[in-house]
Design an enzyme around this catalytic site. Structure first.
Site, PDB file in Angstrom:
ATOM      1  N   GLU A 160       0.695  -1.276   0.015  1.00  0.00           N
ATOM      2  CA  GLU A 160       0.040   0.078  -0.042  1.00  0.00           C
ATOM      3  C   GLU A 160       0.815   1.232  -0.015  1.00  0.00           C
ATOM      4  O   GLU A 160       2.184   1.231   0.223  1.00  0.00           O
ATOM      5  CB  GLU A 160      -0.940   0.240   1.390  1.00  0.00           C
ATOM      6  CG  GLU A 160       0.119   0.142   2.455  1.00  0.00           C
ATOM      7  CD  GLU A 160      -0.570   1.013   3.434  1.00  0.00           C
ATOM      8  OE1 GLU A 160      -0.980   2.153   3.210  1.00  0.00           O
ATOM      9  OE2 GLU A 160      -0.798   0.380   4.885  1.00  0.00           O
TER      10      GLU A 160
ATOM     11  N   LYS B 180      -3.522  -1.358  14.089  1.00  0.00           N
ATOM     12  CA  LYS B 180      -2.868  -0.263  14.697  1.00  0.00           C
ATOM     13  C   LYS B 180      -3.234  -0.164  16.186  1.00  0.00           C
ATOM     14  O   LYS B 180      -4.561  -0.153  16.259  1.00  0.00           O
ATOM     15  CB  LYS B 180      -2.863   1.142  14.002  1.00  0.00           C
ATOM     16  CG  LYS B 180      -1.787   1.239  12.854  1.00  0.00           C
ATOM     17  CD  LYS B 180      -1.711   2.526  12.170  1.00  0.00           C
ATOM     18  CE  LYS B 180      -3.012   2.904  11.386  1.00  0.00           C
ATOM     19  NZ  LYS B 180      -3.069   1.802  10.096  1.00  0.00           N
TER      20      LYS B 180
HETATM   21  N1  PSU Z   1      -0.125   1.054   8.654  1.00  0.00           N
HETATM   22  C1  PSU Z   1       0.709   1.735   8.851  1.00  0.00           C
HETATM   23  N2  PSU Z   1       0.594   3.148   8.617  1.00  0.00           N
HETATM   24  C2  PSU Z   1      -0.498   3.695   8.021  1.00  0.00           C
HETATM   25  C3  PSU Z   1      -1.465   2.688   7.431  1.00  0.00           C
HETATM   26  C4  PSU Z   1      -1.409   1.380   8.057  1.00  0.00           C
HETATM   27  O1  PSU Z   1       1.812   1.315   9.597  1.00  0.00           O
HETATM   28  O2  PSU Z   1      -0.559   4.906   7.657  1.00  0.00           O
HETATM   29  C5  PSU Z   1      -2.779   3.151   6.676  1.00  0.00           C
HETATM   30  C6  PSU Z   1      -3.246   2.219   5.981  1.00  0.00           C
HETATM   31  O3  PSU Z   1      -3.330   2.480   4.363  1.00  0.00           O
HETATM   32  C7  PSU Z   1      -4.800   1.887   6.312  1.00  0.00           C
HETATM   33  C8  PSU Z   1      -5.044   3.299   6.615  1.00  0.00           C
HETATM   34  O4  PSU Z   1      -5.610   1.355   5.180  1.00  0.00           O
HETATM   35  O5  PSU Z   1      -3.950   3.916   7.562  1.00  0.00           O
HETATM   36  C9  PSU Z   1      -6.211   3.277   7.566  1.00  0.00           C
HETATM   37  O6  PSU Z   1      -6.722   4.453   7.649  1.00  0.00           O
HETATM   38  P1  PSU Z   1      -8.414   4.980   8.354  1.00  0.00           P
HETATM   39  O7  PSU Z   1      -8.171   4.486   9.438  1.00  0.00           O
HETATM   40  O8  PSU Z   1      -8.611   6.378   7.884  1.00  0.00           O
HETATM   41  O9  PSU Z   1      -9.344   4.038   7.450  1.00  0.00           O
END
Ligand code: PSU
Ligand code: MN
Length: 311
Positions: free
Chosen positions: A24, A159
């Protein structure tokens, strides 16, 4: 018009049945600070190559969904001046329509990987159920996308700024198998383990590849989530991380941060409060997950696709 742009190297690897790993790019454009963001993206790609697979970093650029971003595109994503948008899967069409530059989150990357025929994808941690989601309704679309898109995701779970028990519950509800890669407990992203038991476990790349092949063959299969802890040398004790997260979440609430801005904001504040230790852990686990995904992808390329559910 073909909106899918698969890099030649990725296309050739897929045609030859070699291991390919989707990566990603939201962690490049929104998740990590300069200069660590570009370096981590390059290190993750390098880790995939060293394990014998081909990396395919996904992004949106010039009206195309790119699978296998080149160096130039990675550099633009990493440069805050270029103002890359953050594309979850629902944003793909609007961003493609206006020719925007955008990173892809787990949900959008899953769509791209599946469209390109890639079965293995590595990330740091998936987006999931936010703390306080009962009131805010903030649940990442990553979970629903994982539920319906037949791709294996290698991660360190969700996370830990999120609500991990609720995340495990929702993954169960959305029928996403959560598989411990050599572990019985859900990792807590920056930390090795929670007290949350996992329903299933595999040991080693071969067992993982065999399970993925079987899972993807089950009629109506969606995605499958493999989880492994961060490398021991960068992992941080859970209680220490919790204190930083509590402070960062309170700051986010005071600042009125909402929607897609929440995750990057909280990650940045936690990194600050930890004096950079969470950043080191985040980078370490991203590269380690890319390496594990590559080993699994190489095995998967060798596993005979012989599973059928015939009548
Ligand atoms: N994992 C990391 N750092 C990130 C992300 C994941 O170590 O920045 C990103 C991923 O792309 C995940 C996104 O899909 O954060 C989730 O965002 P949200 O909580 O707005 O759905
Ligand atoms: Mn959200």
């Amino acid at each position: 018009m073909n909106r899918l742009l698969i890099a030649d190297e990725v296309r050739a690897a897929l045609a030859e049945g070699r291991g390919v790993v989707a990566l990603e790019s939201s962690l490049i454009a929104q998740g990590l600070p300069v200069p660590h963001n570009l370096q981590t993206a390059l290190d993750a790609e390098q880790a995939v190559r060293l394990a014998g697979a081909i990396p395919a970093t996904v992004a949106v650029d010039g009206g195309r969904l790119v699978v296998g971003a080149g160096r130039d595109l990675l550099e633009r994503l990493a440069d805050p001046q270029s103002g890359a948008a953050k594309a979850a899967s629902r944003d793909l069409a609007p961003l493609l329509a206006r020719g925007a530059l955008a990173s892809t989150t787990v949900s959008a990357t899953l769509r791209a990987a599946h469209a390109a025929g890639i079965r293995v994808f590595a990330t740091g941690g998936i987006g999931a159920v936010h703390r306080g989601a009962a009131h805010s309704f903030d649940v990442s679309s990553d979970i629903d996308e994982l539920a319906t898109t037949p791709v294996a995701v290698v991660s360190s779970g969700a996370k830990s700024i999120l609500d991990l028990p609720a995340t495990l519950e929702l993954l169960e509800t959305r029928r996403v198998p959560v598989i411990g890669f050599g572990v019985d407990w859900l990792p807590a992203f920056y930390s090795t383990a929670t007290e949350l038991p996992l329903p299933h476990r595999v040991d080693g790349d071969r067992e993982a590849a065999e399970l993925i092949e079987l899972h993807l063959a089950v009629p109506g299969a969606g995605g499958i989530l493999l989880v492994q802890p961060p490398p021991a040398e960068v992992a941080i004790p859970y209680d220490e991380v919790e204190a930083w997260i509590g402070g960062a979440l309170a700051e986010a609430e005071r600042a009125g941060v909402q929607g897609g801005a929440v995750t990057p904001f909280v990650l940045a504040r936690v990194a600050e409060r930890s004096g950079g230790r969470t950043l080191t852990a985040n980078i370490g686990l991203i590269v380690n997950n890319a390496r594990t995904a590559a080993r699994i992808a190489v095995r998967l390329a060798d596993v005979p696709g012989s599973t059928v559910f015939g009548t």
